[in-house]
Design a protein around this motif. Structure first.
Motif, PDB file in Angstrom:
ATOM      1  N   ASP A  76       0.842  -1.208   0.000  1.00 51.46           N
ATOM      2  CA  ASP A  76       0.000   0.000   0.000  1.00 51.46           C
ATOM      3  C   ASP A  76       0.872   1.250   0.000  1.00 51.46           C
ATOM      4  O   ASP A  76       0.475   2.305  -0.482  1.00 51.46           O
ATOM      5  CB  ASP A  76      -0.885   0.028   1.255  1.00 51.46           C
TER       6      ASP A  76
ATOM      7  N   LEU B 177      -3.566  -1.329  -7.136  1.00 50.81           N
ATOM      8  CA  LEU B 177      -3.484  -1.517  -5.685  1.00 50.81           C
ATOM      9  C   LEU B 177      -4.121  -2.861  -5.345  1.00 50.81           C
ATOM     10  O   LEU B 177      -5.088  -3.265  -5.989  1.00 50.81           O
ATOM     11  CB  LEU B 177      -4.247  -0.367  -5.019  1.00 50.81           C
TER      12      LEU B 177
ATOM     13  N   SER C  48      -6.664  -3.633   0.105  1.00 53.00           N
ATOM     14  CA  SER C  48      -6.053  -2.453   0.726  1.00 53.00           C
ATOM     15  C   SER C  48      -7.101  -1.530   1.328  1.00 53.00           C
ATOM     16  O   SER C  48      -8.123  -1.245   0.716  1.00 53.00           O
ATOM     17  CB  SER C  48      -5.246  -1.672  -0.307  1.00 53.00           C
TER      18      SER C  48
ATOM     19  N   ARG D 196      -2.536   3.896  -3.773  1.00 51.92           N
ATOM     20  CA  ARG D 196      -1.223   3.597  -3.203  1.00 51.92           C
ATOM     21  C   ARG D 196      -0.494   4.897  -2.875  1.00 51.92           C
ATOM     22  O   ARG D 196      -0.596   5.878  -3.611  1.00 51.92           O
ATOM     23  CB  ARG D 196      -0.422   2.763  -4.203  1.00 51.92           C
TER      24      ARG D 196
END
Ligand code: 5AD
Ligand code: SF4
Length: 449
Positions: free
Chosen positions: A45, A74, A78, A83
């Protein structure tokens, strides 16, 4: 205090050991705040690039790599919407805002003096979006109160100075790492003792020029005191890098004969064998002085392994200058030479020097030098055939899990079959004796005895 629980990160490192060590500090800080280290940018991340601008190639590569991250999706789990990408280290220090101007998806830029600000900058980027750039002109203190997350538990880098005052005319380091600062001896001893208590077997003292350690703090260099103090902690193996030949003292050389833990290996960058070029580089020693040091080192420690850095194609280098370099490599018999083609760095004095040697001529000199380096490294390693050497095991060799890989006192890579009933992982971090049966250019191989 930032909280990064549930987030993953990876740190991508370019350049020298100082950068690698800074990356360990970054990993230590982010793990301390709850983030989980991962190996790939796909799984991360947060991506942090620790950058180097010593030569142009790494510079260009960094811009390309950050740009291409835009196309990496990403991970699905996440918690972030996008990101977070950060650039730090020497290019961060040099380029600052220019980076976010050119790379619009870059979120955070930090420099060489403010590693400790990274969590707050990342947190601001996550919460507020936008660009967060912080580059300082110099650091307030020595940034080693930060935690570290070390790659191997049995070996540690221990910075004793940061920055450089030497201004070699080709080199960008003094401009991006600032003036030399030494760390108080008590701090170094405390950190070293902590490592010994934690089972660390090998410490490598780090600095751009460790030999001038202490000049700023104590009015005179006191590197020898650091060596003695760290040896006294009981550490098994002690190494240091880097050493400037103009500041290598007889007392330090003598420690290669007398100090229990100091390993018989020294990286002593020569850069060129030509006095004319050494002068133009502002190295402040001659080839005769350098060869004198080699002589003293070999007298103190006949078996010492010497390694070096050489720049080929410095502005104005003639065939005669190059031959002087070639001859010094022949004469010294290094076990390892890091060879570089001169790379022009804007802002350094050498960038203004006339540089009209054709590219093919420089490439030809470089190729000839590399051939010699390999031949000499092969010769150097032959003396160990038949000897038994203590090897600090790092784990399995890259190609074969049944072969262990580790380092000899002279810092040679050693391969040997993993003994029956054990795995390379079991042995990682321990010392084993290996009888050397064969010596190649880049490694020795033998049998555990
Ligand atoms: N071009 C090529 N090599 C360089 N180095 C430093 N600056 C340059 C440059 N501008 C090399 C030196 C130094 C090593 C870390 O990198 O040999 O010792
Ligand atoms: Fe650069 Fe010279 Fe300092 Fe080494 S000693 S970092 S080559 S300026």
């Amino acid at each position: 205090m930032a909280n990064f629980h549930g987030l993953t990160f990876c740190v991508h490192t370019f350049g020298c050991q100082m950068n690698k060590h800074d990356s360990e500090r970054i990993a230590g800080m982010l793990e301390g705040l709850g983030a989980l280290a991962v190996d790939t940018v796909e799984a991360a991340d947060i991506v942090v690039f620790m950058t180097c601008c010593v030569r142009e190639a790494a510079d260009v590569r960094l811009y390309g790599q950050v740009a291409s991250l835009k196309n990496v999706p990403l991970r699905a789990e996440s918690p972030l919407a996008k990101r977070v990408v950060a650039v730090g280290g020497c290019i961060g220090q040099r380029d600052g805002e220019k980076l976010t101007d050119e790379l619009s998806h870059l979120d955070v830029v930090f420099g060489t003096h403010n590693l400790g600000s990274l969590p707050a900058l990342l947190e601001a980027a996550i919460e507020e979006g936008g660009h967060h750039v912080e580059v300082l002109d110099s650091s307030a203190g020595f940034p080693t109160e930060l935690p570290t997350s070390r790659e191997f538990t049995w070996t540690a880098w221990l910075p004793i100075t940061i920055g450089c005052n030497n201004f070699c005319t080709y080199c960008i380091v003094p401009y991006v790492r600032g003036r030399e600062k030494s760390r108080p001896l008590e701090d170094i001893e405390r950190e070293a003792r902590g490592y010994v208590e934690a089972g660390v077997k090998e410490i490598t003292l780090l600095g751009q020029n460790v030999n001038s350690y202490g000049r700023d703090l104590y009015g005179a260099p006191r590197f020898v005191d650091v060596l003695d103090a760290v040896d006294a902690t009981g550490i098994e193996r002690l190494r240091f890098a880097t050493s400037h030949p103009k500041d290598l003292t007889d007392a330090v050389i003598e420690r290669f004969a007398t100090l229990r833990s100091l390993q018989p290996a020294l990286h002593l960058p020569v850069q060129s064998g030509s006095n004319r070029i050494l002068d133009a580089m502002n190295r402040r020693y001659t080839r005769e002085h350098y060869l004198g040091l080699v002589d003293k080192l070999r007298r103190a420690c006949p078996d010492i392994a010497l390694s070096t850095d050489i720049i080929v194609g410095f502005p104005g280098e003639t065939e005669k200058d190059f031959e002087d370099t070639y001859r010094i490599v022949e004469e010294v018999g290094y076990n390892q030479v890091f060879t570089f083609i001169y790379s022009k760095r804007e802002g350094t004095p050498a960038a203004k020097m006339v540089d009209d040697t054709p590219r093919e001529v420089i490439q030809d000199r470089f190729d000839r030098l590399v051939d010699l380096v390999q031949k000499k490294a092969y010769e150097f390693n032959q003396v160990d055939v038949g000897r038994t050497v203590p090897v600090l095991v790092e784990g399995a060799s890259k190609r074969d899990a049944s072969i262990l890989a580790g380092k000899s006192p002279k810092n040679q890579t050693v391969h040997a079959a993993v003994p029956q009933g054990l795995s390379a992982e079991d042995l990682a971090g321990s010392l084993v004796n290996v009888r050397i049966d064969e010596a190649r250019t880049w490694y020795l191989s033998g049998e555990v005895v």
